[in-house]
Enzyme design. Structure first.
Site, PDB file in Angstrom:
ATOM      1  CB  SER A   1      46.349 -19.191  67.031  1.00 16.65           C
ATOM      2  OG  SER A   1      45.860 -19.788  65.877  1.00 16.65           O
TER       3      SER A   1
ATOM      4  CG  ASN B   1      57.666 -20.033  78.180  1.00 20.71           C
ATOM      5  OD1 ASN B   1      57.968 -19.111  78.929  1.00 20.71           O
ATOM      6  ND2 ASN B   1      58.391 -20.367  77.127  1.00 20.71           N
TER       7      ASN B   1
ATOM      8  CG  ASP C   1      47.829 -15.342  89.939  1.00 19.06           C
ATOM      9  OD1 ASP C   1      47.855 -14.241  89.355  1.00 19.06           O
ATOM     10  OD2 ASP C   1      47.268 -16.349  89.453  1.00 19.06           O
TER      11      ASP C   1
END
Length: 371
Positions: free
Chosen positions: A58, A157, A326
């Protein structure tokens, strides 16, 4: 809309301390421990996965979550099923590492605090910090193993699942409060803590934030993930009055705006409203910096909104967007600690992010090619 005025000036301490940002020097004099970071040190386990793997656990293609019971098997399956790479990670540690890389010399400008386990992964993190010339001072304990983060990559992604483990065990009184450690905090002039640490030690963050505010130093923080804005809203808003520079991306900004009842989905308006939230140290105006992936970066500074186009990159050159945010912050911090003008800080941030997304994990070549 973007301001017509010249791009952002030097970030100065206050109106009556303009000499603090020396424009006649290439950069401020640098010494060790000027940049301080505190957060969750994690060993990143990176792999290119398929949609079935995301669906099984999920996971959304571009998200950051904390591991729950249902994710326990994920880490083993990732290692068994896919080709993995291990990298020293954790949001704040990555940013401090990138800032140090951008600065190069002297070594150990960046200090990092966090909690690890007395185990093999902990030893890897110590070794990686040393290789990156970061002055890492870990709180080591044997109750929990060193934290890990699964970076599940699909296309451009990445879905991050963090198992904090030892990182969750950081104790203010057992580490931050120790005299030799607090001295390192006092040496710094720029502080950065990612929002993820709000789930671990609010009291540690507040101690550092209050010190920065009282001494008129720069305290920077990151919204870090939509779940921080949603489920750790109270902790975040306790720290907000001390934040001088707030970072975030468009999805975090949207979640923050919703939780704060800003009643707008416009990223520029959200930046303005976040910039205007109450602030303890009135000698500094808050700066809000929101990234939007390949779209322009937005900066709210006093009554102005400025926009900065990101560096162009061919999609086929993107290897791994894990660590891009970051790296952006790390580049920005490298500019702040050198007292560079804000537009130079953004330029360094865009450069760092552009380098990192061409490589696996939050890794970089030996030296930056940045002028």
């Amino acid at each position: 809309m973007a301001s017509d005025e010249p791009k952002a000036k030097k970030l100065k301490l206050s109106e009556d301390e303009k000499t603090e940002s020396p424009s006649n020097k290439a950069a401020a004099e640098l010494s060790s421990n000027l940049l301080f970071g505190m957060g969750n040190p994690l060993l990143d386990i990176c792999a290119v996965v398929d949609k079935d793997f995301l669906d099984k656990y999920s996971l959304k293609p571009n998200d950051q979550i904390l591991a729950e019971d249902k994710h326990k098997a994920l880490f083993d399956e990732l290692v068994k099923k896919f080709k993995v790479e291990y990298h020293a990670g954790g949001a704040t540690q990555n940013s401090i590492k990138i800032a140090q890389w951008m600065i190069q010399e002297p070594h150990k400008v960046g200090t990092f605090f966090g909690c690890i386990g007395k185990d093999k992964f902990g030893e890897i993190l110590k070794q990686k910090a040393e290789e990156a010339h970061v002055d890492a001072h870990y709180y080591e304990q044997d109750q929990e193993p060193t934290g890990t983060c699964a970076a599940c990559i699909t296309g451009d992604n990445r879905s991050l699942v963090a198992n904090l483990a030892a990182a969750n065990c950081y104790k203010k009184e057992k580490h931050l409060d120790l005299e030799e450690n607090w001295e390192l905090v006092e040496k710094a002039k720029v502080y950065y803590i990612a929002g993820f640490f709000l789930t671990v030690s609010l009291e540690s963050i507040l101690k550092v934030a209050k010190h920065a505010s009282e001494k008129n130093k720069l305290f920077c923080m990151n919204l870090s993930a939509p779940f921080i804005c949603q489920f750790f809203k109270d902790n975040l808003m306790q720290v907000m009055p001390y934040i001088d520079v707030l970072f975030g991306n468009e999805s975090e900004a949207a979640a923050f705006a919703k939780e704060q009842d800003f009643e707008t989905e416009d990223i520029k308006e959200i930046a303005k409203k976040a910039q205007a939230l109450p602030k303890v140290n009135t000698k500094r105006q808050r700066i809000v910096v929101f990234t939007q992936g390949k779209d322009e970066t937005i900066m709210a500074l006093s009554d102005k909104i400025e926009t900065f186009p990101v560096l162009k990159i061919d999609p086929k050159d993107i290897v791994d967007t894990n660590g891009a945010g970051d790296a952006f912050v790390g580049g920005f911090l490298s500019g702040l600690v050198q007292e560079k003008p804000l537009d130079q800080c953004v330029r360094a941030a865009h450069y760092s992010a552009n380098v990192i997304i061409r490589r696996a994990g939050c890794t970089f070549p030996e030296k930056p090619d940045f002028k």
